[in-house]
Structure formats: C-alpha cells, structure tokens
Design a protein around this motif. Structure first.
Motif, PDB file in Angstrom:
ATOM      1  N   ASP A 254      66.187  25.569   5.631  1.00 26.02           N
ATOM      2  CA  ASP A 254      65.989  24.224   5.091  1.00 26.02           C
ATOM      3  C   ASP A 254      64.500  24.028   4.855  1.00 26.02           C
ATOM      4  N   ILE A 255      64.075  24.154   3.608  1.00 28.88           N
ATOM      5  CA  ILE A 255      62.646  24.058   3.264  1.00 28.88           C
ATOM      6  C   ILE A 255      62.105  22.677   3.589  1.00 28.88           C
ATOM      7  N   ARG A 256      62.875  21.650   3.268  1.00 26.63           N
ATOM      8  CA  ARG A 256      62.420  20.286   3.509  1.00 26.63           C
ATOM      9  C   ARG A 256      62.227  20.027   5.011  1.00 26.63           C
ATOM     10  N   LYS A 257      63.140  20.532   5.827  1.00 33.02           N
ATOM     11  CA  LYS A 257      63.048  20.319   7.265  1.00 33.02           C
ATOM     12  C   LYS A 257      61.817  21.011   7.842  1.00 33.02           C
ATOM     13  N   GLU A 258      61.544  22.231   7.404  1.00 31.42           N
ATOM     14  CA  GLU A 258      60.370  22.938   7.896  1.00 31.42           C
ATOM     15  C   GLU A 258      59.091  22.184   7.519  1.00 31.42           C
ATOM     16  N   TYR A 259      59.079  21.651   6.299  1.00 33.14           N
ATOM     17  CA  TYR A 259      57.915  20.877   5.868  1.00 33.14           C
ATOM     18  C   TYR A 259      57.730  19.656   6.758  1.00 33.14           C
ATOM     19  N   ASP A 289      65.857  33.979  -8.519  1.00 27.94           N
ATOM     20  CA  ASP A 289      65.873  33.914  -9.979  1.00 27.94           C
ATOM     21  C   ASP A 289      65.712  32.451 -10.378  1.00 27.94           C
ATOM     22  N   GLN A 290      65.644  32.214 -11.678  1.00 28.61           N
ATOM     23  CA  GLN A 290      65.393  30.850 -12.152  1.00 28.61           C
ATOM     24  C   GLN A 290      66.511  29.894 -11.757  1.00 28.61           C
ATOM     25  N   GLU A 291      67.746  30.398 -11.722  1.00 25.92           N
ATOM     26  CA  GLU A 291      68.875  29.539 -11.356  1.00 25.92           C
ATOM     27  C   GLU A 291      68.749  29.044  -9.920  1.00 25.92           C
ATOM     28  N   LEU A 292      68.348  29.918  -8.980  1.00 28.40           N
ATOM     29  CA  LEU A 292      68.179  29.513  -7.595  1.00 28.40           C
ATOM     30  C   LEU A 292      67.000  28.540  -7.434  1.00 28.40           C
ATOM     31  N   MET A 293      65.945  28.766  -8.196  1.00 27.94           N
ATOM     32  CA  MET A 293      64.808  27.847  -8.145  1.00 27.94           C
ATOM     33  C   MET A 293      65.224  26.454  -8.588  1.00 27.94           C
ATOM     34  N   ASP A 294      66.050  26.394  -9.648  1.00 28.87           N
ATOM     35  CA  ASP A 294      66.514  25.092 -10.141  1.00 28.87           C
ATOM     36  C   ASP A 294      67.389  24.391  -9.108  1.00 28.87           C
ATOM     37  N   GLU A 295      68.136  25.166  -8.312  1.00 28.63           N
ATOM     38  CA  GLU A 295      68.979  24.566  -7.278  1.00 28.63           C
ATOM     39  C   GLU A 295      68.147  24.062  -6.096  1.00 28.63           C
ATOM     40  N   ILE A 296      67.074  24.784  -5.776  1.00 30.29           N
ATOM     41  CA  ILE A 296      66.242  24.410  -4.635  1.00 30.29           C
ATOM     42  C   ILE A 296      65.356  23.207  -4.962  1.00 30.29           C
ATOM     43  N   GLU A 297      64.903  23.113  -6.184  1.00 32.37           N
ATOM     44  CA  GLU A 297      63.905  22.104  -6.553  1.00 32.37           C
ATOM     45  C   GLU A 297      64.309  20.672  -6.198  1.00 32.37           C
ATOM     46  N   PRO A 298      65.558  20.222  -6.433  1.00 31.41           N
ATOM     47  CA  PRO A 298      65.916  18.836  -6.077  1.00 31.41           C
ATOM     48  C   PRO A 298      65.871  18.552  -4.581  1.00 31.41           C
ATOM     49  N   THR A 299      65.910  19.587  -3.742  1.00 32.47           N
ATOM     50  CA  THR A 299      65.905  19.379  -2.290  1.00 32.47           C
ATOM     51  C   THR A 299      64.501  19.324  -1.709  1.00 32.47           C
ATOM     52  N   LEU A 300      63.487  19.554  -2.535  1.00 32.45           N
ATOM     53  CA  LEU A 300      62.114  19.579  -2.036  1.00 32.45           C
ATOM     54  C   LEU A 300      61.595  18.164  -1.790  1.00 32.45           C
ATOM     55  N   PRO A 301      60.602  17.999  -0.910  1.00 32.05           N
ATOM     56  CA  PRO A 301      60.038  16.669  -0.627  1.00 32.05           C
ATOM     57  C   PRO A 301      59.472  16.024  -1.886  1.00 32.05           C
ATOM     58  N   GLU A 302      59.681  14.726  -2.000  1.00 28.29           N
ATOM     59  CA  GLU A 302      59.182  14.005  -3.163  1.00 28.29           C
ATOM     60  C   GLU A 302      57.730  13.595  -2.958  1.00 28.29           C
ATOM     61  N   GLY A 303      57.048  13.424  -4.053  1.00 28.55           N
ATOM     62  CA  GLY A 303      55.708  12.854  -4.018  1.00 28.55           C
ATOM     63  C   GLY A 303      54.569  13.826  -3.854  1.00 28.55           C
ATOM     64  N   ILE A 304      54.839  15.129  -3.685  1.00 33.07           N
ATOM     65  CA  ILE A 304      53.751  16.095  -3.582  1.00 33.07           C
ATOM     66  C   ILE A 304      53.993  17.222  -4.591  1.00 33.07           C
ATOM     67  N   PRO A 305      52.935  17.747  -5.200  1.00 34.39           N
ATOM     68  CA  PRO A 305      53.093  18.865  -6.145  1.00 34.39           C
ATOM     69  C   PRO A 305      53.659  20.087  -5.427  1.00 34.39           C
ATOM     70  N   HIS A 306      54.504  20.841  -6.118  1.00 31.65           N
ATOM     71  CA  HIS A 306      55.059  22.057  -5.525  1.00 31.65           C
ATOM     72  C   HIS A 306      55.070  23.172  -6.554  1.00 31.65           C
ATOM     73  N   VAL A 307      55.098  24.406  -6.066  1.00 37.26           N
ATOM     74  CA  VAL A 307      55.104  25.568  -6.947  1.00 37.26           C
ATOM     75  C   VAL A 307      55.760  26.731  -6.218  1.00 37.26           C
ATOM     76  N   PHE A 308      56.518  27.538  -6.957  1.00 35.87           N
ATOM     77  CA  PHE A 308      57.128  28.755  -6.415  1.00 35.87           C
ATOM     78  C   PHE A 308      56.161  29.907  -6.646  1.00 35.87           C
ATOM     79  N   ILE A 309      55.825  30.636  -5.581  1.00 34.95           N
ATOM     80  CA  ILE A 309      54.841  31.713  -5.710  1.00 34.95           C
ATOM     81  C   ILE A 309      55.337  32.974  -5.014  1.00 34.95           C
ATOM     82  N   SER A 310      54.712  34.083  -5.395  1.00 34.38           N
ATOM     83  CA  SER A 310      54.892  35.353  -4.700  1.00 34.38           C
ATOM     84  C   SER A 310      53.553  36.065  -4.696  1.00 34.38           C
ATOM     85  N   SER A 311      52.991  36.268  -3.526  1.00 34.81           N
ATOM     86  CA  SER A 311      51.688  36.918  -3.425  1.00 34.81           C
ATOM     87  C   SER A 311      51.761  38.395  -3.764  1.00 34.81           C
ATOM     88  N   VAL A 312      52.963  38.983  -3.660  1.00 35.73           N
ATOM     89  CA  VAL A 312      53.134  40.408  -3.943  1.00 35.73           C
ATOM     90  C   VAL A 312      53.219  40.656  -5.446  1.00 35.73           C
TER      91      VAL A 312
END
Length: 388
Positions: A254-259, A289-312
């Motif tokens: 749960d990304i939102r819970k960890e945040y 993939d893009q489909e999973l990112m689209d599913e995760i995005e609505p569950t993210l905390p509101e009001g702060i900028p967010h971005v999907f990254i991979s350092s590798v």
C-alpha cells in the motif's frame, strides 16, 4: 573515507578564561615621592568561539579533543600597564552545527555559514587598577578590582547536514541507488535493510550548469521518532532540507499507507517539518507497465507532485529532476530559519548513551594566580565596582 569517520554528535567541555586582576601599585620614584596610584587594569579572559568552516563535513576532529579552554587574562602592573588579554579558543565546526547545554538540554547557538563566528562563552573582564579609584578625599587607594571569573559548560554539538533535497523512505526504498545514479556520490548499496548507516551528500547536475544538493539518510521505520531503528539519530539531518522527496517502492502493498507512516514519523519528531514542500517518487517502476501505473495513480496521495522512476533503467529520472528544480525555486519554498526546540533531558540522556557520549567530562585545573610582588589586596566598597 571510512564510514566510521562520520561523526555528527560530540560532547565536549568548554571553559573561557578568567580576567586578570587590577594592580594596586603606588608610584615610587626618586624625584616623585608622592606619585600616587598607577596600577594598571587586568587583561580580559579569552573567549570560546565557534567558527563555521565549509572544509569540514564531520565533527570527527572534536571527538578526541574533548577539552576547549581559553587563556586567562594577565594581571595589570605598574605605570598603568594593562595586563595581556587571554588567548581566545576558536573551535572550527562544519556548517550546520547546533549546540545545546549538555545538562539542561537548552539550545545555545547555531552555526550555518562559512566564516560565521559565535561567542559560546565569554571570557571574564579584567579588573580595574587602583588608579581608577582615586578621588580628592581618597588619594591613595590600596585596592583594585579582581578579574571576573571564567565560565565553564559541557555542551553537545550536533551536525545537521545542509542540503536542498532530503530523501525520505523505508530501508531498501532505493534512496542510495537514486543518489548514486544522478550524482557522483558513491554510497554503499546492498539488498538488505539498513545498508546506509550514515548520511550521504551528492550534487545533482541540472540544465545550464545548474545544480542542487541531495541528502540520503538511513531508512526510517515506524516508531523511528521514538528511538526505534536508526531514524531518531538521523532524522535531524533533514530538518534543514528545503524539499523532501518521499520514496516508496512500486512493489509495496500500500503506497499511500507507507507514505502516511513516513509523514507521521516526521510529524512526531518535529511538526515544523510538515511545512516543507514534498514530492513523491515511486521507485523500482521498471517492473510496471503503463497499465499498472494508470491503476496505481488514483490511489496515490493527493496534493503533492508524484513521478514513477527507476534508477536502474533511468525511467522518469529527467522528469524527477524537472519537478525537483521547479519545486525548489518556488517563492513559497524559500528556506526559513528553523526553530530549535530545547532537548528533553530524559531523551538527551538516552541519545548520549546511544552515541557513547554519556561519560562525565571533568577537567581539573590550577586556580592559582601569579601575584605581583608589590600588590596587596584590600577590601573595598560595592560602589567601587563600575562598568568599564
């Protein structure tokens, strides 16, 4: 440099110098039998001075030099000769050093700029010689002021790193990997929790020769503000950061819970940290993939900028830099002076124990003062004390 050489917490004993006493000399010359009083003033005791030095990045040089003592002022002498001032003791500290009273937890001072000097303990004023006390009815005063006593204190010095962006996340969230991929920093990276045991700084290059400083601190766990894990020791390093970059792995339950857990730890440690700008980075996104990112995005905390990254793979790194630079340069994100709260004495004692700084530092010194051969101390009235 070895990891053990990073020291951000020291306890030292400081003692300023005492003022030299004034002289009670009476002028005696062959052709001047009634010369009168000519005792000079005593010298000022040395100060304990803190000086910011950008060439230091740790308090290691103070860990094995636990006594800082300034020189005593010398006594005055005949002919209205003033005593020599005691030598000041200058302590070089890295920028971002905060000083507390080790016994009460009281905040004393803060050194943030290169070359900035702060007088931690003032040396005692020198006593006035007897020539200051002559009057029409008291033409031969045989007394003088003693010098003011020295000041001494045991202090705690904390280093709080100066950086633009602070990385906040659980262990193995990818903080060190991100820092190594976008800067020249080489933090230790491994696949087990608490790989990072000390803060790391890296300079991140941006377009047009611009750059900003990023700080990676050891991972925070739930309860870190109460002393669990390593968070209590290092949370102070992100108090000075202008922007907080929260990092949560994409494979979290749960990304939102960890945040929210991370945010609550900062709130418990220092509520003022919630006033800082925040950005959320979902790390290890190369597995999505893009489909999973689209599913995760609505569950993210509101009001702060967010971005999907991979350092590798480099996914989203350039976008992350753009967001960080934009947030850093907002008018509402200018760094303000942080308010240092007094330390809770109970918690301070626990911190000292955890850092191995709980031993008592005692210094025994010789309190004798060299007297002038021809000087005699006499009692004098309170009115004879005057501001110099």
């Amino acid at each position: 440099m070895a990891e053990s050489n990073f020291v951000d917490y020291v306890k030292i004993y400081c003692r300023s110098g005492k003022g030299g006493r004034g002289s009670t000399h009476m002028r005696r010359e062959k052709y001047c039998p009634n010369g009168g009083p000519d005792g000079g003033d005593g010298g000022r005791g040395g100060h304990i001075i803190l000086r910011g030095n950008r060439n230091y990045w740790t308090l290691l040089h103070l860990k094995y030099d636990r006594h800082a003592m300034a020189g005593h002022g010398e006594s005055g002498s005949k002919g209205r000769s003033f005593g020599k001032d005691g030598a000041d003791k200058v302590i070089e500290v890295p920028c971002g050093t905060v000083v507390y009273n080790a016994e009460t937890g009281e905040y004393l001072c803060d050194v943030t700029e290169d070359g900035q000097e702060v007088i931690l303990l003032k040396g005692g004023r020198g006593g006035q010689g007897n020539w200051h006390f002559k009057t029409a009815t008291r033409q031969a005063p045989r007394f003088a002021q003693p010098g003011e006593p020295m000041q001494e204190m045991t202090v705690i010095m904390e280093l709080k790193l100066l950086a633009d962006v602070g990385l906040v996340g659980f262990p193995n969230a990818g903080k060190s990997t991100l820092l190594s991929s976008i800067s020249a920093a080489k933090p230790k990276i491994a696949d087990y929790p608490f790989t990072t045991l000390e803060p790391n700084l890296g300079i991140v290059s941006y377009h047009g020769g611009k750059s900003f400083v990023m700080a990676d601190i050891p991972g925070i766990i739930e309860g870190a503000s109460q002393g669990k894990g390593l968070g209590l020791r290092f949370l102070r390093h992100i108090e000075r950061n202008s922007l907080l970059l929260f990092m949560v792995p994409a494979d979290s339950d749960d990304i939102r819970k960890e945040y929210e857990v991370l945010l609550n730890e900062l709130r418990t440690f220092n509520p003022e940290m919630l006033d800082k700008q925040r950005v959320l980075a979902i790390t290890k996104s190369d597995m999505l993939d893009q489909e999973l990112m689209d599913e995760i995005e609505p569950t993210l905390p509101e009001g702060i900028p967010h971005v999907f990254i991979s350092s590798v793979s480099g996914l989203g790194i350039s976008v992350l830099k753009d967001i960080l630079w934009e947030e850093l340069n907002k008018e509402s994100n200018k760094i303000e002076d942080i308010v240092h709260r007094p330390k809770d004495v109970t918690r301070l004692q626990q911190e000292l124990k955890d850092m191995g700084e709980d031993e008592d530092i005692v210094y025994e010194y010789d309190d004798n003062v060299d007297d002038d051969d021809d000087d005699i101390d006499y009692e004098y009235e309170e009115e004879d004390w005057e501001e110099k």
